[in-house]
Design a protein around this motif. Structure first.
Motif, PDB file in Angstrom:
ATOM      1  N   TRP A   1     -51.291   2.223  21.674  1.00 54.64           N
ATOM      2  CA  TRP A   1     -50.761   3.474  21.122  1.00 54.64           C
ATOM      3  C   TRP A   1     -51.797   4.589  21.135  1.00 54.64           C
ATOM      4  CZ3 TRP A   1     -45.701   3.934  20.185  1.00 54.64           C
ATOM      5  CH2 TRP A   1     -44.964   2.764  20.073  1.00 54.64           C
ATOM      6  N   CYS A   2     -52.890   4.416  21.846  1.00 54.99           N
ATOM      7  CA  CYS A   2     -53.964   5.415  21.813  1.00 54.99           C
ATOM      8  C   CYS A   2     -54.244   6.000  23.188  1.00 54.99           C
ATOM      9  CB  CYS A   2     -55.260   4.788  21.300  1.00 54.99           C
ATOM     10  SG  CYS A   2     -55.186   4.299  19.581  1.00 54.99           S
ATOM     11  N   LYS A   3     -54.571   7.282  23.199  1.00 52.87           N
ATOM     12  CA  LYS A   3     -55.150   7.949  24.368  1.00 52.87           C
ATOM     13  C   LYS A   3     -56.622   8.111  24.033  1.00 52.87           C
ATOM     14  CE  LYS A   3     -55.186  12.257  26.958  1.00 52.87           C
ATOM     15  NZ  LYS A   3     -56.158  13.203  26.423  1.00 52.87           N
ATOM     16  N   ILE A   4     -57.488   7.641  24.913  1.00 50.63           N
ATOM     17  CA  ILE A   4     -58.923   7.643  24.661  1.00 50.63           C
ATOM     18  C   ILE A   4     -59.597   8.579  25.661  1.00 50.63           C
ATOM     19  CG2 ILE A   4     -60.988   6.230  24.436  1.00 50.63           C
ATOM     20  CD1 ILE A   4     -58.965   3.800  24.216  1.00 50.63           C
TER      21      ILE A   4
ATOM     22  N   GLU B   1     -66.482   8.375  23.004  1.00 46.41           N
ATOM     23  CA  GLU B   1     -65.040   8.162  23.081  1.00 46.41           C
ATOM     24  C   GLU B   1     -64.381   8.799  21.862  1.00 46.41           C
ATOM     25  OE1 GLU B   1     -64.010   4.018  25.327  1.00 46.41           O
ATOM     26  OE2 GLU B   1     -64.392   3.914  23.180  1.00 46.41           O
ATOM     27  N   ILE B   2     -63.247   9.456  22.107  1.00 48.04           N
ATOM     28  CA  ILE B   2     -62.410   9.970  21.028  1.00 48.04           C
ATOM     29  C   ILE B   2     -61.038   9.329  21.196  1.00 48.04           C
ATOM     30  CG2 ILE B   2     -61.384  11.985  19.934  1.00 48.04           C
ATOM     31  CD1 ILE B   2     -63.716  13.629  20.975  1.00 48.04           C
ATOM     32  N   TRP B   3     -60.645   8.553  20.197  1.00 49.02           N
ATOM     33  CA  TRP B   3     -59.377   7.829  20.216  1.00 49.02           C
ATOM     34  C   TRP B   3     -58.319   8.647  19.490  1.00 49.02           C
ATOM     35  CZ3 TRP B   3     -58.857   2.143  21.011  1.00 49.02           C
ATOM     36  CH2 TRP B   3     -59.986   1.601  21.647  1.00 49.02           C
ATOM     37  N   PHE B   4     -57.314   9.112  20.230  1.00 51.93           N
ATOM     38  CA  PHE B   4     -56.192   9.833  19.649  1.00 51.93           C
ATOM     39  C   PHE B   4     -55.046   8.855  19.411  1.00 51.93           C
ATOM     40  CE2 PHE B   4     -58.518  13.069  21.964  1.00 51.93           C
ATOM     41  CZ  PHE B   4     -58.546  14.116  21.059  1.00 51.93           C
ATOM     42  N   LEU B   5     -54.416   8.955  18.252  1.00 54.77           N
ATOM     43  CA  LEU B   5     -53.270   8.108  17.947  1.00 54.77           C
ATOM     44  C   LEU B   5     -52.060   8.570  18.760  1.00 54.77           C
ATOM     45  CD1 LEU B   5     -53.794   7.710  14.114  1.00 54.77           C
ATOM     46  CD2 LEU B   5     -54.605   6.259  15.974  1.00 54.77           C
ATOM     47  N   TYR B   6     -50.991   7.805  18.723  1.00 57.60           N
ATOM     48  CA  TYR B   6     -49.842   8.023  19.587  1.00 57.60           C
ATOM     49  C   TYR B   6     -49.269   9.449  19.499  1.00 57.60           C
ATOM     50  CZ  TYR B   6     -46.974   7.523  15.404  1.00 57.60           C
ATOM     51  OH  TYR B   6     -46.432   7.682  14.171  1.00 57.60           O
ATOM     52  N   ASP B   7     -49.452  10.147  18.389  1.00 59.93           N
ATOM     53  CA  ASP B   7     -48.926  11.511  18.275  1.00 59.93           C
ATOM     54  C   ASP B   7     -49.808  12.534  18.999  1.00 59.93           C
ATOM     55  OD1 ASP B   7     -51.146  11.755  16.630  1.00 59.93           O
ATOM     56  OD2 ASP B   7     -50.002  12.188  14.821  1.00 59.93           O
ATOM     57  N   LEU B   8     -50.968  12.109  19.488  1.00 58.01           N
ATOM     58  CA  LEU B   8     -51.944  12.929  20.219  1.00 58.01           C
ATOM     59  C   LEU B   8     -52.514  14.073  19.386  1.00 58.01           C
ATOM     60  CD1 LEU B   8     -50.379  13.044  23.785  1.00 58.01           C
ATOM     61  CD2 LEU B   8     -52.104  11.487  22.895  1.00 58.01           C
TER      62      LEU B   8
END
Length: 86
Positions: free
Chosen positions: A32-35, A46-53
């Motif tokens: 569920w993450c965009k990294i 690294e910056i991990w964005f949750l599914y809502d971006l």
């Protein structure tokens, strides 16, 4: 600033440094993450964005070469020739 010092900063300062001084390199998707991968000073972040971006779940400086493995198949990365790095 070293990667270790960066990792000791509060998350809001880490994000500010990465966005303002870092250089965006690449992204990957994991669950569920965009990294997003950034180059900052002489280390990778690294910056991990949750599914809502919109929500950041994790920010970290990578301190081991093994942490870069997910990126090496899609981009070329410059790695320092230092002993004791994994």
């Amino acid at each position: 600033m070293s990667a270790e010092e960066f990792n000791q900063l509060p998350p809001h300062l880490q994000a500010e440094l990465a966005f303002e001084q870092g250089h965006y390199l690449h992204h990957r998707i994991k669950g569920w993450c965009k990294i997003d991968l950034y180059w900052l000073h002489d280390f990778y972040v690294e910056i991990w964005f949750l599914y809502d971006l919109k929500s950041v779940g994790l920010i970290r400086a990578l301190t081991r070469y093994a942490s870069l493995d997910p990126y090496t198949e899609t981009i070329k990365l410059k790695l320092a020739n230092k002993k004791n790095k994994e």
